[in-house]
Design an enzyme around this catalytic site. Sequence first.
Site, PDB file in Angstrom:
ATOM      1  N   HIS A  33     -54.302  -9.336  -8.195  1.00 11.50           N
ATOM      2  CA  HIS A  33     -54.344 -10.110  -6.956  1.00 11.50           C
ATOM      3  C   HIS A  33     -54.758 -11.541  -7.274  1.00 11.50           C
ATOM      4  O   HIS A  33     -55.194 -11.847  -8.373  1.00 11.50           O
ATOM      5  CB  HIS A  33     -55.426  -9.557  -6.019  1.00 11.50           C
ATOM      6  CG  HIS A  33     -55.330  -8.128  -5.672  1.00 11.50           C
ATOM      7  ND1 HIS A  33     -54.799  -7.687  -4.484  1.00 11.50           N
ATOM      8  CD2 HIS A  33     -55.750  -7.013  -6.327  1.00 11.50           C
ATOM      9  CE1 HIS A  33     -54.892  -6.369  -4.414  1.00 11.50           C
ATOM     10  NE2 HIS A  33     -55.461  -5.930  -5.519  1.00 11.50           N
ATOM     11  N   GLU A 115     -58.953  -9.172  -9.039  1.00 10.65           N
ATOM     12  CA  GLU A 115     -58.680 -10.440  -8.355  1.00 10.65           C
ATOM     13  C   GLU A 115     -58.864 -11.593  -9.332  1.00 10.65           C
ATOM     14  O   GLU A 115     -59.859 -11.635 -10.063  1.00 10.65           O
ATOM     15  CB  GLU A 115     -59.644 -10.643  -7.179  1.00 10.65           C
ATOM     16  CG  GLU A 115     -59.502  -9.655  -6.057  1.00 10.65           C
ATOM     17  CD  GLU A 115     -58.488 -10.058  -5.006  1.00 10.65           C
ATOM     18  OE1 GLU A 115     -57.829 -11.107  -5.162  1.00 10.65           O
ATOM     19  OE2 GLU A 115     -58.365  -9.310  -4.020  1.00 10.65           O
ATOM     20  N   HIS A 154     -50.011  -7.505  -6.274  1.00 10.78           N
ATOM     21  CA  HIS A 154     -50.191  -7.063  -4.893  1.00 10.78           C
ATOM     22  C   HIS A 154     -48.865  -7.152  -4.146  1.00 10.78           C
ATOM     23  O   HIS A 154     -48.541  -6.311  -3.307  1.00 10.78           O
ATOM     24  CB  HIS A 154     -51.277  -7.910  -4.236  1.00 10.78           C
ATOM     25  CG  HIS A 154     -51.882  -7.298  -3.030  1.00 10.78           C
ATOM     26  ND1 HIS A 154     -52.799  -7.964  -2.266  1.00 10.78           N
ATOM     27  CD2 HIS A 154     -51.733  -6.088  -2.432  1.00 10.78           C
ATOM     28  CE1 HIS A 154     -53.181  -7.200  -1.259  1.00 10.78           C
ATOM     29  NE2 HIS A 154     -52.547  -6.060  -1.333  1.00 10.78           N
ATOM     30  N   ASP A 164     -49.289 -12.290  -3.676  1.00 11.10           N
ATOM     31  CA  ASP A 164     -50.053 -12.532  -4.903  1.00 11.10           C
ATOM     32  C   ASP A 164     -49.753 -11.499  -5.994  1.00 11.10           C
ATOM     33  O   ASP A 164     -49.340 -10.393  -5.671  1.00 11.10           O
ATOM     34  CB  ASP A 164     -51.554 -12.575  -4.579  1.00 11.10           C
ATOM     35  CG  ASP A 164     -52.094 -11.357  -3.841  1.00 11.10           C
ATOM     36  OD1 ASP A 164     -51.462 -10.897  -2.882  1.00 11.10           O
ATOM     37  OD2 ASP A 164     -53.170 -10.879  -4.223  1.00 11.10           O
TER      38      ASP A 164
END
Length: 179
Positions: A33, A115, A154, A164
């Site tokens: 992400h 992330e 994602h 993303d």
Amino acid sequence: MSEFFWSDIAQRRPCTFFDDRPDNEEISLLVIHNISLPAGEFGTPYVDDLFTGQIDCHAHPSFVDLDGLRVSAHCFIRRDGTVLQYVPFNKRAWHAGVSEFAGRGRCNDFSIGIELEGTDNTPYTDAQYIELGQLAKKLMREYPAISHEKIVGHCDIAPGRKTDPGAAFEWQRFFDLIK
């Protein structure tokens, strides 16, 4: 495997936004992400605040929609390569939302979410690729069902809803690091 699997390259951060995976669930997917708060601003404390449930929704006008949001990732990699871990890998982080991979929904049940501090169109840093590569290799050793084919963005599990890690993410560069 230990009851709580924590990365040795990550700083542990307190988070309550996770729960148990379904019984006998095999971890078989790695989802990449991106996030920045406010959007496009790096080096702020707000992503960490969001994942630890401490974000001040009055700190920026764009945060109004974050009020009451309960979201997490297993790890967050800052622009300087610092890795923060919020959720043990064997637990279910709340990162994917409504999602599907290979015909199977509820990707949080069987995935790990990482992330990167960034945006879809801002190049990621060398430090981020290095740390992501190291982390991915360790995860692939710990969870052998995660193969190159089961590392996705994602955008791949929530098309039309998420974009993303975006066009700026260099997939080939990343895959070269985890050979």
